[in-house]
Design a protein around this motif. Structure first.
Motif, PDB file in Angstrom:
ATOM      1  N   LEU A  31     -29.566  42.390 -34.337  1.00  0.00           N
ATOM      2  CA  LEU A  31     -29.600  41.252 -33.434  1.00  0.00           C
ATOM      3  C   LEU A  31     -31.017  40.687 -33.397  1.00  0.00           C
ATOM      4  O   LEU A  31     -31.988  41.439 -33.233  1.00  0.00           O
ATOM      5  N   VAL A  32     -31.127  39.391 -33.556  1.00  0.00           N
ATOM      6  CA  VAL A  32     -32.435  38.735 -33.554  1.00  0.00           C
ATOM      7  C   VAL A  32     -32.300  37.386 -32.853  1.00  0.00           C
ATOM      8  O   VAL A  32     -31.228  36.779 -32.870  1.00  0.00           O
ATOM      9  N   GLN A  33     -33.374  36.940 -32.252  1.00  0.00           N
ATOM     10  CA  GLN A  33     -33.368  35.633 -31.619  1.00  0.00           C
ATOM     11  C   GLN A  33     -33.543  34.528 -32.648  1.00  0.00           C
ATOM     12  O   GLN A  33     -34.125  34.752 -33.721  1.00  0.00           O
ATOM     13  N   ALA A  34     -33.057  33.372 -32.308  1.00  0.00           N
ATOM     14  CA  ALA A  34     -33.224  32.214 -33.193  1.00  0.00           C
ATOM     15  C   ALA A  34     -34.705  32.006 -33.485  1.00  0.00           C
ATOM     16  O   ALA A  34     -35.549  32.129 -32.595  1.00  0.00           O
ATOM     17  N   SER A  91     -36.829  36.729 -37.816  1.00  0.00           N
ATOM     18  CA  SER A  91     -36.650  37.145 -39.208  1.00  0.00           C
ATOM     19  C   SER A  91     -35.986  38.506 -39.283  1.00  0.00           C
ATOM     20  O   SER A  91     -36.115  39.327 -38.373  1.00  0.00           O
ATOM     21  N   LEU A  92     -35.298  38.719 -40.378  1.00  0.00           N
ATOM     22  CA  LEU A  92     -34.741  40.022 -40.718  1.00  0.00           C
ATOM     23  C   LEU A  92     -34.836  40.187 -42.226  1.00  0.00           C
ATOM     24  O   LEU A  92     -34.786  39.196 -42.972  1.00  0.00           O
ATOM     25  N   ARG A  93     -34.935  41.428 -42.661  1.00  0.00           N
ATOM     26  CA  ARG A  93     -34.858  41.714 -44.087  1.00  0.00           C
ATOM     27  C   ARG A  93     -33.721  42.693 -44.321  1.00  0.00           C
ATOM     28  O   ARG A  93     -33.738  43.814 -43.801  1.00  0.00           O
ATOM     29  N   ASP A 152     -26.379  31.389 -38.752  1.00  0.00           N
ATOM     30  CA  ASP A 152     -26.523  32.436 -39.764  1.00  0.00           C
ATOM     31  C   ASP A 152     -25.821  33.724 -39.361  1.00  0.00           C
ATOM     32  O   ASP A 152     -25.766  34.683 -40.153  1.00  0.00           O
ATOM     33  N   THR A 153     -25.289  33.771 -38.160  1.00  0.00           N
ATOM     34  CA  THR A 153     -24.571  34.963 -37.699  1.00  0.00           C
ATOM     35  C   THR A 153     -23.362  35.217 -38.594  1.00  0.00           C
ATOM     36  O   THR A 153     -22.532  34.338 -38.795  1.00  0.00           O
ATOM     37  N   ALA A 154     -23.288  36.424 -39.136  1.00  0.00           N
ATOM     38  CA  ALA A 154     -22.213  36.770 -40.070  1.00  0.00           C
ATOM     39  C   ALA A 154     -22.377  38.226 -40.485  1.00  0.00           C
ATOM     40  O   ALA A 154     -23.402  38.856 -40.205  1.00  0.00           O
ATOM     41  N   VAL A 155     -21.368  38.717 -41.173  1.00  0.00           N
ATOM     42  CA  VAL A 155     -21.518  39.974 -41.906  1.00  0.00           C
ATOM     43  C   VAL A 155     -22.028  39.615 -43.294  1.00  0.00           C
ATOM     44  O   VAL A 155     -21.434  38.764 -43.969  1.00  0.00           O
ATOM     45  N   THR A 167     -23.252  44.296 -43.645  1.00  0.00           N
ATOM     46  CA  THR A 167     -24.087  44.599 -42.485  1.00  0.00           C
ATOM     47  C   THR A 167     -24.087  43.372 -41.577  1.00  0.00           C
ATOM     48  O   THR A 167     -24.186  42.233 -42.049  1.00  0.00           O
ATOM     49  N   GLN A 168     -23.962  43.628 -40.289  1.00  0.00           N
ATOM     50  CA  GLN A 168     -23.823  42.533 -39.324  1.00  0.00           C
ATOM     51  C   GLN A 168     -25.195  41.956 -38.971  1.00  0.00           C
ATOM     52  O   GLN A 168     -26.132  42.707 -38.650  1.00  0.00           O
ATOM     53  N   VAL A 169     -25.283  40.652 -39.016  1.00  0.00           N
ATOM     54  CA  VAL A 169     -26.463  39.932 -38.541  1.00  0.00           C
ATOM     55  C   VAL A 169     -26.011  39.000 -37.425  1.00  0.00           C
ATOM     56  O   VAL A 169     -25.097  38.195 -37.614  1.00  0.00           O
ATOM     57  N   THR A 170     -26.647  39.145 -36.283  1.00  0.00           N
ATOM     58  CA  THR A 170     -26.325  38.299 -35.138  1.00  0.00           C
ATOM     59  C   THR A 170     -27.590  37.601 -34.669  1.00  0.00           C
ATOM     60  O   THR A 170     -28.597  38.263 -34.388  1.00  0.00           O
ATOM     61  N   VAL A 171     -27.527  36.280 -34.605  1.00  0.00           N
ATOM     62  CA  VAL A 171     -28.677  35.487 -34.186  1.00  0.00           C
ATOM     63  C   VAL A 171     -28.330  34.826 -32.858  1.00  0.00           C
ATOM     64  O   VAL A 171     -27.378  34.037 -32.775  1.00  0.00           O
ATOM     65  N   SER A 172     -29.090  35.155 -31.845  1.00  0.00           N
ATOM     66  CA  SER A 172     -28.829  34.608 -30.516  1.00  0.00           C
ATOM     67  C   SER A 172     -29.652  33.344 -30.298  1.00  0.00           C
ATOM     68  O   SER A 172     -30.765  33.207 -30.803  1.00  0.00           O
TER      69      SER A 172
END
Length: 122
Positions: A11-14, A17-19, A89-92, A116-121
């Motif tokens: 989970l990351v805020q708008a 970044s994530l890798r 960009d929220t998606a698996v 892997t789940q990526v969730t952008v709040s």
């Protein structure tokens, strides 16, 4: 048996970044062309980008300039660096390996990770 294991989602805020990482088992990793795809419930799988065995990359317009794919053949790993993340960009996210040639079509890939789940709040 080739196995792909993704990691790095969360989970990351708008704007953050994530890798993501995708570790690939087997001895032929350097020959594989690697792709990243993503999928949200009720929608079709969406192409994100790929990296060829020689290092050439190609991205979907929706992520171009924000996402970067790289590979480390010594570690049998491909990466997806995601910057300036948006709620859209929220998606698996899935990585995939092609024995022949990476394309924008998922049907060209021979092996897939579990996602892997990526969730952008917002």
């Amino acid at each position: 048996q080739v196995q792909l294991v993704e990691s790095g989602g969360g989970l990351v805020q708008a704007g953050g970044s994530l890798r993501l990482s995708c570790a690939v088992s087997g001895r032929a990793f350097s020959n594989y062309e690697m792709g990243w795809f993503r999928q949200t419930p009720g929608k079709e799988r969406e192409f994100v980008g790929f990296i060829r065995s020689g290092g050439l990359t190609y991205y979907a317009n929706s992520v171009k300039g924000r996402f970067t794919i790289s590979r480390d053949n010594a570690k049998n790993t491909v990466y997806l660096q995601m910057n300036s993340l948006e709620p859209e960009d929220t998606a698996v996210y899935y990585c995939a390996a092609a024995r022949l040639r990476a394309t924008t079509s998922g049907y060209e890939y021979d092996y897939w990770g579990q996602g892997t789940q990526v969730t952008v709040s917002s």
